[in-house]
Design a protein around this motif. Structure first.
Motif, mmCIF file in Angstrom:
data_model
loop_
_atom_site.group_PDB
_atom_site.id
_atom_site.type_symbol
_atom_site.label_atom_id
_atom_site.label_comp_id
_atom_site.label_asym_id
_atom_site.label_seq_id
_atom_site.Cartn_x
_atom_site.Cartn_y
_atom_site.Cartn_z
ATOM 1 N N VAL A 40 0.844 -1.196 0.000
ATOM 2 C CA VAL A 40 0.000 0.000 0.000
ATOM 3 C C VAL A 40 0.876 1.240 0.000
ATOM 4 O O VAL A 40 1.787 1.388 0.833
ATOM 5 C CB VAL A 40 -0.922 0.014 1.230
ATOM 6 C CG1 VAL A 40 -1.750 1.302 1.252
ATOM 7 C CG2 VAL A 40 -1.832 -1.207 1.224
ATOM 8 N N ASN A 41 0.611 2.146 -0.953
ATOM 9 C CA ASN A 41 1.153 3.501 -0.943
ATOM 10 C C ASN A 41 -0.046 4.429 -0.799
ATOM 11 O O ASN A 41 -0.895 4.497 -1.693
ATOM 12 C CB ASN A 41 1.934 3.796 -2.228
ATOM 13 C CG ASN A 41 3.169 2.920 -2.342
ATOM 14 O OD1 ASN A 41 4.011 2.894 -1.454
ATOM 15 N ND2 ASN A 41 3.265 2.180 -3.447
ATOM 16 N N ALA A 55 -10.159 4.290 0.730
ATOM 17 C CA ALA A 55 -8.851 4.668 0.192
ATOM 18 C C ALA A 55 -7.960 3.443 -0.006
ATOM 19 O O ALA A 55 -7.214 3.364 -0.994
ATOM 20 C CB ALA A 55 -8.189 5.671 1.138
ATOM 21 N N LEU A 56 -8.049 2.479 0.918
ATOM 22 C CA LEU A 56 -7.277 1.248 0.763
ATOM 23 C C LEU A 56 -7.742 0.457 -0.462
ATOM 24 O O LEU A 56 -6.939 -0.149 -1.183
ATOM 25 C CB LEU A 56 -7.392 0.388 2.024
ATOM 26 C CG LEU A 56 -6.668 0.891 3.268
ATOM 27 C CD1 LEU A 56 -6.941 -0.036 4.456
ATOM 28 C CD2 LEU A 56 -5.161 0.994 3.026
ATOM 29 N N ARG A 57 -9.049 0.451 -0.695
ATOM 30 C CA ARG A 57 -9.577 -0.272 -1.864
ATOM 31 C C ARG A 57 -9.041 0.330 -3.163
ATOM 32 O O ARG A 57 -8.816 -0.378 -4.153
ATOM 33 C CB ARG A 57 -11.105 -0.232 -1.849
ATOM 34 C CG ARG A 57 -11.763 -1.092 -0.783
ATOM 35 C CD ARG A 57 -13.250 -1.267 -1.080
ATOM 36 N NE ARG A 57 -13.920 -2.072 -0.068
ATOM 37 C CZ ARG A 57 -14.718 -1.577 0.872
ATOM 38 N NH1 ARG A 57 -14.917 -0.269 0.939
ATOM 39 N NH2 ARG A 57 -15.290 -2.377 1.737
ATOM 40 N N LYS A 58 -8.875 1.645 -3.165
ATOM 41 C CA LYS A 58 -8.324 2.278 -4.350
ATOM 42 C C LYS A 58 -6.842 1.970 -4.517
ATOM 43 O O LYS A 58 -6.324 1.888 -5.641
ATOM 44 C CB LYS A 58 -8.527 3.799 -4.279
ATOM 45 C CG LYS A 58 -9.978 4.222 -4.420
ATOM 46 C CD LYS A 58 -10.084 5.746 -4.373
ATOM 47 C CE LYS A 58 -11.539 6.192 -4.516
ATOM 48 N NZ LYS A 58 -11.663 7.682 -4.463
ATOM 49 N N VAL A 63 -9.437 -6.144 -3.270
ATOM 50 C CA VAL A 63 -9.418 -6.340 -1.825
ATOM 51 C C VAL A 63 -10.847 -6.318 -1.302
ATOM 52 O O VAL A 63 -11.673 -5.511 -1.745
ATOM 53 C CB VAL A 63 -8.559 -5.266 -1.119
ATOM 54 C CG1 VAL A 63 -9.093 -3.873 -1.379
ATOM 55 C CG2 VAL A 63 -8.495 -5.530 0.381
ATOM 56 N N ASN A 64 -11.148 -7.231 -0.410
ATOM 57 C CA ASN A 64 -12.477 -7.318 0.190
ATOM 58 C C ASN A 64 -12.389 -6.931 1.667
ATOM 59 O O ASN A 64 -11.774 -7.647 2.452
ATOM 60 C CB ASN A 64 -13.034 -8.741 0.061
ATOM 61 C CG ASN A 64 -13.151 -9.176 -1.387
ATOM 62 O OD1 ASN A 64 -13.834 -8.537 -2.171
ATOM 63 N ND2 ASN A 64 -12.456 -10.254 -1.747
ATOM 64 N N ILE A 65 -12.981 -5.801 2.027
ATOM 65 C CA ILE A 65 -12.953 -5.326 3.410
ATOM 66 C C ILE A 65 -14.386 -4.984 3.811
ATOM 67 O O ILE A 65 -15.054 -4.184 3.145
ATOM 68 C CB ILE A 65 -12.054 -4.088 3.585
ATOM 69 C CG1 ILE A 65 -10.650 -4.351 3.047
ATOM 70 C CG2 ILE A 65 -11.992 -3.676 5.063
ATOM 71 C CD1 ILE A 65 -9.764 -3.130 3.031
ATOM 72 N N VAL A 66 -14.849 -5.607 4.891
ATOM 73 C CA VAL A 66 -16.187 -5.340 5.407
ATOM 74 C C VAL A 66 -16.050 -4.555 6.717
ATOM 75 O O VAL A 66 -15.359 -4.993 7.637
ATOM 76 C CB VAL A 66 -16.962 -6.653 5.656
ATOM 77 C CG1 VAL A 66 -18.336 -6.346 6.229
ATOM 78 C CG2 VAL A 66 -17.083 -7.453 4.356
ATOM 79 N N VAL A 67 -16.712 -3.401 6.792
ATOM 80 C CA VAL A 67 -16.680 -2.572 8.001
ATOM 81 C C VAL A 67 -18.024 -2.723 8.711
ATOM 82 O O VAL A 67 -19.074 -2.376 8.150
ATOM 83 C CB VAL A 67 -16.417 -1.091 7.675
ATOM 84 C CG1 VAL A 67 -16.356 -0.270 8.955
ATOM 85 C CG2 VAL A 67 -15.125 -0.948 6.880
ATOM 86 N N MET A 68 -17.977 -3.241 9.933
ATOM 87 C CA MET A 68 -19.204 -3.437 10.696
ATOM 88 C C MET A 68 -19.745 -2.084 11.185
ATOM 89 O O MET A 68 -18.985 -1.114 11.341
ATOM 90 C CB MET A 68 -18.948 -4.371 11.879
ATOM 91 C CG MET A 68 -18.321 -5.704 11.463
ATOM 92 S SD MET A 68 -19.269 -6.572 10.183
ATOM 93 C CE MET A 68 -20.708 -7.066 11.141
ATOM 94 N N PRO A 69 -21.057 -1.995 11.432
ATOM 95 C CA PRO A 69 -21.673 -0.700 11.756
ATOM 96 C C PRO A 69 -21.023 0.043 12.920
ATOM 97 O O PRO A 69 -20.870 1.266 12.864
ATOM 98 C CB PRO A 69 -23.124 -1.076 12.073
ATOM 99 C CG PRO A 69 -23.367 -2.319 11.268
ATOM 100 C CD PRO A 69 -22.067 -3.063 11.286
#
Length: 270
Positions: A40-41, A55-58, A63-69
């Protein structure tokens, strides 16, 4: 986002930058070369956890990241990363923190992949926020005022003095609850600590006045006793002086009689 969550994540990132977090214990056997190559840069200007993940996905492909509520609104400060692994970039926001004395926040970043053939990595960001009750400024206190009750200071007078002192704080605090239990001589009150302190001061002053009055009364009584003792001593002194004078007169009379007796004895002898 609220101020609490902003302070929280600032603390999280600050601590994370001082130590390098280990990879998640749930990493599978395929967590090696393929994902380590996804470096990651990132120049993140700051925002929520959701913004950070976006921003990490970009920055990282596929990349698969799920953010819980519960974690979505937590705020992340500006972050700059150069050639950092995705796991490390995510675990910057992981940990257990106490942003203040009433709050405990636990943020967890976990790799939840099963790693079947052809499966990509799946990360989950979750959070638990535990808030304890705000320390209460209200107090309940009990005072025994039986020692203050007498004919000069009836219970009603003590209670009126207490209520007057608390009433002076009426503009600053909600009304205090004050009760007087006459059978036991107890005053029971619930209010802000300033109101309770005012009651303490009033009762201390009443006890001080009573003690000073008792001291004054005792001093007056002692003075009267001293004056009476002096009068008795003076009276006894006068009596002793009169007795001494009478004794002197008796002695003089005895001497005169002895002279007369000797003269009579001398005449008889002639």
């Amino acid at each position: 986002m609220n101020r609490l969550t902003s302070i929280l994540v600032v603390a999280v990132v600050g601590f994370a930058l001082m130590w390098c977090p280990v990879a998640s214990a749930q990493s599978g056997p395929d967590s090696g070369t393929e994902r380590e190559a996804q470096l990651v840069n990132l120049d993140f200007p700051g925002g929520s956890v959701v913004d950070y993940v976006a921003a990490l996905r970009k920055a990282v492909r596929d990349v698969n990241i799920v953010v819980m509520p519960a974690a979505q609104d937590l705020e992340v400060p500006p972050v700059q990363l150069q050639s950092v692994g995705l796991g490390s970039a995510l675990q910057l926001i992981q940990g257990r923190f106490n942003p203040d004395e009433r709050t405990v926040v636990e943020i967890e970043v976990a790799d939840v992949s099963v790693y079947e053939d052809g499966e990509g990595a799946v990360w989950r960001v979750s959070a638990e926020i535990h808030r304890r009750g705000r320390p209460s400024s209200m107090e309940t206190r009990v005072w025994c005022v039986a020692d203050l009750r007498d004919t000069d200071t009836p219970p009603e007078a003590v209670l009126t003095a207490v209520e007057t002192a608390v009433g002076l704080l009426a503009e600053d605090y909600p009304p205090a609850e004050i009760r007087f239990h006459e059978a036991t001589g107890l005053i029971i009150a619930r209010g802000h600590r300033e109101q309770v302190g005012a009651i303490d001061q009033v009762l201390d002053e009443l006890r001080g006045n009573r003690k000073r009055a008792q001291t004054s009364e005792e001093s007056k009584e002692t003075q009267e006793q001293a004056e009476e003792l002096k009068r008795l001593i003076d009276e006894r002194g006068r009596e002793v002086a009169e007795l001494s004078e009478q004794i002197l007169q008796l002695k003089a009379g005895l001497r005169e009689r002895e002279i007369v007796i000797r003269e009579l004895q001398s005449r008889q002898a002639q």
